[in-house]
Design a protein around this motif. Structure first.
Motif, PDB file in Angstrom:
ATOM      1  N   MET A   4      11.393  24.060 -12.587  1.00 17.05           N
ATOM      2  CA  MET A   4      11.733  24.135 -13.984  1.00 17.05           C
ATOM      3  C   MET A   4      12.616  22.942 -14.343  1.00 17.05           C
ATOM      4  O   MET A   4      13.519  22.576 -13.616  1.00 17.05           O
ATOM      5  CB  MET A   4      12.467  25.446 -14.271  1.00 17.05           C
ATOM      6  N   THR A   5      12.359  22.344 -15.480  1.00 19.05           N
ATOM      7  CA  THR A   5      13.120  21.194 -15.948  1.00 19.05           C
ATOM      8  C   THR A   5      14.363  21.659 -16.695  1.00 19.05           C
ATOM      9  O   THR A   5      14.286  22.532 -17.558  1.00 19.05           O
ATOM     10  CB  THR A   5      12.245  20.336 -16.880  1.00 19.05           C
ATOM     11  N   ALA A   6      15.491  21.067 -16.365  1.00 16.59           N
ATOM     12  CA  ALA A   6      16.740  21.398 -17.046  1.00 16.59           C
ATOM     13  C   ALA A   6      16.747  20.767 -18.440  1.00 16.59           C
ATOM     14  O   ALA A   6      16.059  19.779 -18.700  1.00 16.59           O
ATOM     15  CB  ALA A   6      17.924  20.894 -16.241  1.00 16.59           C
ATOM     16  N   ALA A   7      17.538  21.347 -19.322  1.00 10.90           N
ATOM     17  CA  ALA A   7      17.589  20.870 -20.706  1.00 10.90           C
ATOM     18  C   ALA A   7      17.959  19.389 -20.787  1.00 10.90           C
ATOM     19  O   ALA A   7      17.357  18.634 -21.551  1.00 10.90           O
ATOM     20  CB  ALA A   7      18.582  21.720 -21.501  1.00 10.90           C
ATOM     21  N   GLY A   8      18.931  18.975 -19.992  1.00 12.56           N
ATOM     22  CA  GLY A   8      19.340  17.565 -20.008  1.00 12.56           C
ATOM     23  C   GLY A   8      18.241  16.638 -19.529  1.00 12.56           C
ATOM     24  O   GLY A   8      18.018  15.564 -20.093  1.00 12.56           O
TER      25      GLY A   8
END
Length: 76
Positions: free
Chosen positions: A1-5
């Motif tokens: 999963m890709t982090a928001a940043g």
């Protein structure tokens, strides 16, 4: 999963790359420049990402955050 940043930085970096392709001195073919212009017409600006980050903080980071500023300055 890709982090928001990470997601925010990727979107900003992609927009900046498309802007480089649009530049007349980029060496890109006219077809590539036209495609980049078409994509940029609908691409989010920093203000759009700021608005989204307020509404959806788990998906986006404010582009004015220290992490995004560090990445833009080459420190990250």
């Amino acid at each position: 999963m890709t982090a928001a940043g990470e997601r925010t930085i990727a979107v900003i970096a992609t927009r900046e790359f498309l802007e480089v392709l649009v530049a007349s001195d980029s060496g890109a073919s006219s077809e590539v420049r036209v495609a980049a212009i078409r994509l940029l017409c609908r691409y989010p600006l920093d203000v759009d990402i700021v608005t989204s980050s307020v509404a959806l903080p788990t998906l986006w980071t404010d582009p004015r955050s220290s992490r995004c500023r560090a990445w833009r300055s080459g420190e990250a």
